[in-house]
Design a protein around this motif. Structure first.
Motif, PDB file in Angstrom:
ATOM      1  N   LEU A  60      43.636  34.462  32.207  1.00  0.00           N
ATOM      2  CA  LEU A  60      43.726  34.705  30.761  1.00  0.00           C
ATOM      3  C   LEU A  60      42.865  33.682  30.010  1.00  0.00           C
ATOM      4  N   GLU A  61      41.766  34.121  29.466  1.00  0.00           N
ATOM      5  CA  GLU A  61      40.876  33.199  28.740  1.00  0.00           C
ATOM      6  C   GLU A  61      41.309  33.060  27.279  1.00  0.00           C
ATOM      7  N   MET A  62      40.835  31.993  26.648  1.00  0.00           N
ATOM      8  CA  MET A  62      41.302  31.668  25.291  1.00  0.00           C
ATOM      9  C   MET A  62      40.157  31.702  24.282  1.00  0.00           C
ATOM     10  N   PRO A  63      40.401  32.233  23.068  1.00  0.00           N
ATOM     11  CA  PRO A  63      39.462  32.001  21.973  1.00  0.00           C
ATOM     12  C   PRO A  63      39.504  30.513  21.615  1.00  0.00           C
ATOM     13  N   TRP A  64      38.485  29.991  20.916  1.00  0.00           N
ATOM     14  CA  TRP A  64      38.415  28.544  20.729  1.00  0.00           C
ATOM     15  C   TRP A  64      39.622  27.947  20.014  1.00  0.00           C
ATOM     16  N   TYR A  67      42.255  27.422  22.591  1.00  0.00           N
ATOM     17  CA  TYR A  67      41.817  26.377  23.534  1.00  0.00           C
ATOM     18  C   TYR A  67      42.068  25.001  22.924  1.00  0.00           C
ATOM     19  N   ALA A  68      41.672  24.849  21.656  1.00  0.00           N
ATOM     20  CA  ALA A  68      41.846  23.549  20.974  1.00  0.00           C
ATOM     21  C   ALA A  68      43.312  23.229  20.748  1.00  0.00           C
ATOM     22  N   ALA A  69      44.114  24.252  20.428  1.00  0.00           N
ATOM     23  CA  ALA A  69      45.544  24.018  20.183  1.00  0.00           C
ATOM     24  C   ALA A  69      46.226  23.552  21.472  1.00  0.00           C
ATOM     25  N   ALA A  70      45.878  24.190  22.606  1.00  0.00           N
ATOM     26  CA  ALA A  70      46.456  23.780  23.888  1.00  0.00           C
ATOM     27  C   ALA A  70      46.071  22.337  24.205  1.00  0.00           C
ATOM     28  N   LEU A  71      44.828  21.999  23.935  1.00  0.00           N
ATOM     29  CA  LEU A  71      44.323  20.637  24.191  1.00  0.00           C
ATOM     30  C   LEU A  71      45.080  19.608  23.334  1.00  0.00           C
ATOM     31  N   LEU A  72      45.265  19.928  22.064  1.00  0.00           N
ATOM     32  CA  LEU A  72      45.963  18.983  21.173  1.00  0.00           C
ATOM     33  C   LEU A  72      47.420  18.818  21.603  1.00  0.00           C
ATOM     34  N   LEU A  73      48.060  19.926  21.972  1.00  0.00           N
ATOM     35  CA  LEU A  73      49.464  19.864  22.381  1.00  0.00           C
ATOM     36  C   LEU A  73      49.604  19.019  23.650  1.00  0.00           C
ATOM     37  N   PHE A  74      48.733  19.263  24.613  1.00  0.00           N
ATOM     38  CA  PHE A  74      48.785  18.529  25.877  1.00  0.00           C
ATOM     39  C   PHE A  74      48.622  17.025  25.637  1.00  0.00           C
ATOM     40  N   ALA A 151      36.693  19.204  30.355  1.00  0.00           N
ATOM     41  CA  ALA A 151      37.044  20.576  29.976  1.00  0.00           C
ATOM     42  C   ALA A 151      36.308  20.979  28.699  1.00  0.00           C
ATOM     43  N   VAL A 152      36.272  20.076  27.716  1.00  0.00           N
ATOM     44  CA  VAL A 152      35.600  20.397  26.452  1.00  0.00           C
ATOM     45  C   VAL A 152      34.110  20.640  26.705  1.00  0.00           C
ATOM     46  N   ALA A 153      33.512  19.789  27.531  1.00  0.00           N
ATOM     47  CA  ALA A 153      32.075  19.948  27.821  1.00  0.00           C
ATOM     48  C   ALA A 153      31.801  21.301  28.469  1.00  0.00           C
ATOM     49  N   ILE A 154      32.646  21.704  29.414  1.00  0.00           N
ATOM     50  CA  ILE A 154      32.451  22.992  30.095  1.00  0.00           C
ATOM     51  C   ILE A 154      32.632  24.141  29.099  1.00  0.00           C
ATOM     52  N   ALA A 155      33.632  24.008  28.220  1.00  0.00           N
ATOM     53  CA  ALA A 155      33.846  25.059  27.211  1.00  0.00           C
ATOM     54  C   ALA A 155      32.636  25.174  26.286  1.00  0.00           C
ATOM     55  N   VAL A 156      32.049  24.036  25.924  1.00  0.00           N
ATOM     56  CA  VAL A 156      30.880  24.044  25.042  1.00  0.00           C
ATOM     57  C   VAL A 156      29.676  24.663  25.774  1.00  0.00           C
ATOM     58  N   THR A 167      35.912  34.479  23.977  1.00  0.00           N
ATOM     59  CA  THR A 167      36.650  33.378  24.595  1.00  0.00           C
ATOM     60  C   THR A 167      35.696  32.332  25.174  1.00  0.00           C
ATOM     61  N   ILE A 168      36.212  31.111  25.367  1.00  0.00           N
ATOM     62  CA  ILE A 168      35.396  30.028  25.925  1.00  0.00           C
ATOM     63  C   ILE A 168      36.028  29.419  27.188  1.00  0.00           C
ATOM     64  N   GLY A 169      36.998  30.118  27.768  1.00  0.00           N
ATOM     65  CA  GLY A 169      37.631  29.613  28.990  1.00  0.00           C
ATOM     66  C   GLY A 169      39.124  29.411  28.782  1.00  0.00           C
ATOM     67  N   ASN A 170      39.783  28.857  29.803  1.00  0.00           N
ATOM     68  CA  ASN A 170      41.222  28.577  29.731  1.00  0.00           C
ATOM     69  C   ASN A 170      41.391  27.066  29.876  1.00  0.00           C
TER      70      ASN A 170
END
Lengths: 603, 30
Positions: A60-64, A67-74, A151-156, A167-170
């Motif tokens: 399941l891939e994520m729109p940006w 992706y950013a919300a998951a990163l901030l929560l983590f 992860a951010v670099a790969i998404a970019v 989407t830009i990845g999971n």
């Protein structure tokens, strides 16, 4: 002779780094996209188990925004966990020195610091933290914060590589793969090598060594309440004392040391960081540390080139990064070899010869010398590492300017794990935008039109950090609480404050020293700078990635500016220097530049 | 004291999330 030793070290260091760029860059492109059969065969079962435990669907891939919300929560949950472990360490196991819980402001600062990959330390590890906190809180975040940047670099990269995509990845998949397949294997091998070279690795309590010589020292006189007794002038009173016992700190250092460099974290197990012989015992471990800091950020440029289908694009970015690095490192070396002109004026011989290093050896380890110390100071600030093997406060004014300016350029030469690549890509966008303005064409980069939305986010990305640095510095020099930490009033003290906020907001973590930054004021304000300096740019660059991924690819025409040649490299270097110089020259003029001219004038 | 620092952490997270929301809205509008 002295200059050639630096040149030789630089050539060997860069040569070995470049040898690792293609294989590691290729490997990272394969494992981050789940294409490596070898990695899947070895780590696949564990990877899939982690997804099952976390309730994650890796497909399941994520729109940006997701992706950013998951990163901030983590990351916010990671900070809470580190904070709780620090506060409770007094009742937790693996604390042989029986340290009490860390003070709330220090625990807060440290939690934010390690989650943001800054690893600024307002505490001394050997006198504050037990082994559980060092391992389960700090070392874990060393892996996870680096994996977040990766992860951010790969998404970019996917933002540039994909077209017409939503989407830009999971995030969870990228985080897991970066940790399992890139950071853990490299850190495991490097920790074993470090241990073989004398870096300690144990869970023993501190040891007491009986010294051959008697050490005489002055013991502060204390009253019944434990406060220092002072004379009428306010000077502390002391009593002569002597000892033949020296405490030797122990701990699981090698395992933390490896990821400290590979993850461009930089937080030392001990207060002296990589100047401590238990962290960095020899010239060989010093070179390995330098390579470990540089190899992933450099290799990511190849990962980028490969994922966008044109490795030349990655080599062009790496050329720009290393051109900036070499020029500034050479300037730093020259400044340190010139030494302090006031000493020469006093008749002290500070010329390099067969019997002495010459130049400015203050604050440096004799086993490393000037060349390896300057190279380390440059490497650690050209990335977001912040580990040190010498004391930056003791550098000459121009020698200190180099690490400070490398940090302020945005740590992109080649930058931290992931952060270096996505920062230089933002400057590449700015570069093609400036070129587009000059020739009157819509700017493009890798077949993607750069339009108003991307430029707004680029502006936010580039401005966020300088605002935090300059506002933080201004607040510190304008308030009593900020000035109270200054140990060297004047230009040098100003540099110490500027360095502290530059280091915090750019997530470097090295300290200039000389500044008492363990107060509530500095713990809180640097933590704010670290958090916002990390996550505001990440949110902005993920927004750029999402927008670019959604765009169609524009075909290459006669009017397309090639972005793999020397013209583009020069444009990129020029854009980086233009922003860095315009932003920071006034502040630098008040700090290291003014101090340099005072020194030249004989003050 | 612990509550104050955890609140500050929550505020920093909220500031980052607010930027995310704002930029996502800006993206939809453009």
């Amino acid at each position: 002779m002295a200059g050639s030793s630096f040149t030789a070290l630089l050539v060997v260091f860069l040569g070995l780094t470049l040898l690792g760029v293609k294989p590691l860059g290729h490997y990272m492109a394969e494992v981050m996209e789940g294409r490596s059969k070898l990695a899947n065969a070895i780590g696949g079962p564990l990877e899939r188990l982690l997804y099952r435990l976390g309730g994650i669907d890796p497909a399941l891939e994520m729109p940006w925004p997701r992706y950013a919300a998951a990163l901030l929560l983590f990351n916010v949950l990671g900070a809470v966990l580190v904070y709780v472990l620090e506060r409770l360490q007094g009742v937790l196991p693996l604390n042989p020195q029986h340290f009490a819980g860390v003070a709330p402001d220090t625990a807060f600062n440290t939690a934010v610091s390690f989650v943001t990959n800054t690893n600024w330390q307002s505490y001394a590890g050997e006198s504050t933290l037990g082994y559980l906190v060092q391992m389960a809180a700090l070392a874990v975040q060393n892996f996870l914060s680096a994996a977040t940047g990766l992860a951010v670099a790969i998404a970019v990269i996917r933002g540039f590589a994909r077209h017409s995509a939503v989407t830009i990845g999971n995030f969870w998949v990228d985080l897991t793969r970066g940790t399992l397949y890139v950071l853990l294997p490299l850190a495991f091998v490097l920790a074993l090598v470090f241990a073989s070279q004398g870096v300690i690795q144990n869970l023993s309590p501190n040891r007491a060594a009986h010294t051959l010589e008697v050490t005489h020292y002055e013991n502060p006189r204390l009253d019944a309440t434990g406060s220092a007794v002072t004379d009428a002038a306010g000077h502390p009173l002391t009593d002569p004392a002597e000892t033949q016992t020296q405490g030797l700190p122990m701990g699981p250092v090698a395992s933390q040391e490896a990821i400290k460099e590979l993850g461009t974290n930089g937080g030392g197990f001990f207060n002296a960081n990589s100047a401590h012989p238990y962290e960095n015992p020899s010239a060989l471990t010093n070179l390995l540390q330098l390579l470990a800091i540089f190899v992933i950020p450099c290799a990511l440029t190849y990962t980028f080139g490969r994922m966008v289908g044109d490795p030349r694009q990655g080599w062009a970015l790496l050329t720009a990064m290393l051109a900036l690095f070499v020029a500034l490192a050479a300037l730093g070396y020259r400044a340190e070899m010139n030494g302090n002109p006031l000493l020469a004026g006093a008749g002290i011989d500070s010329a390099a010869s067969a019997t002495q290093a010459g130049g400015n050896m203050e604050g440096k380890e004799t086993r490393f010398g000037i060349a390896a110390s300057v190279l380390y100071a440059s490497v650690t600030t050209a990335t977001s590492c912040g580990a040190v093997n010498s004391m930056h406060d003791s550098l000459t004014p121009l020698g200190g300017f180099v690490p400070l300016f490398l940090i302020e350029l945005g740590e992109l030469a080649p930058g931290g794990v992931g952060t270096g690549l996505y920062t230089v890509l933002v400057f590449a966008i700015l570069g093609v935008f400036i070129a587009g303005l000059m020739i009157g064409r819509t700017p493009e980069y890798l077949g993607k039109k750069i339009e108003a939305y991307e430029m707004k986010l680029t502006s936010i990305f580039i401005l966020a950090t300088p605002v935090l640095v300059l506002a933080g510095t201004a607040l510190a020099v304008a308030t009593e609480a900020g000035r109270a930490g200054v140990g060297n009033p004047g230009t040098h003290g100003f540099t110490e404050i500027l360095y502290a906020y530059s280091s915090a907001a750019n997530n470097n973590g090295s300290a200039f020293g000389g500044l008492t930054a363990s107060s509530v004021f500095y713990n809180v304000t640097t933590a704010i700078a670290m958090w916002l300096g990390r996550f505001w740019p990440i949110v902005a660059v993920l927004g750029i990635a999402g927008s670019l991924a959604a765009k169609k690819r524009v075909p290459v025409t006669e009017g397309t500016m090639p972005t793999h040649g020397p013209l583009f490299v020069a444009l990129l270097v020029g854009s980086i220097l233009l922003i860095g110089v315009l932003t920071y020259v006034p502040a630098l003029a008040l700090g290291p530049v003014a101090e340099h001219f005072r020194l030249v004038a004989g003050h | 004291m612990d509550g104050a620092f955890l609140l500050l952490l929550a505020a920093l997270w909220a500031l980052s999330f607010a930027l995310l929301r704002g930029l996502a809205r800006l993206g939809r509008a453009s």
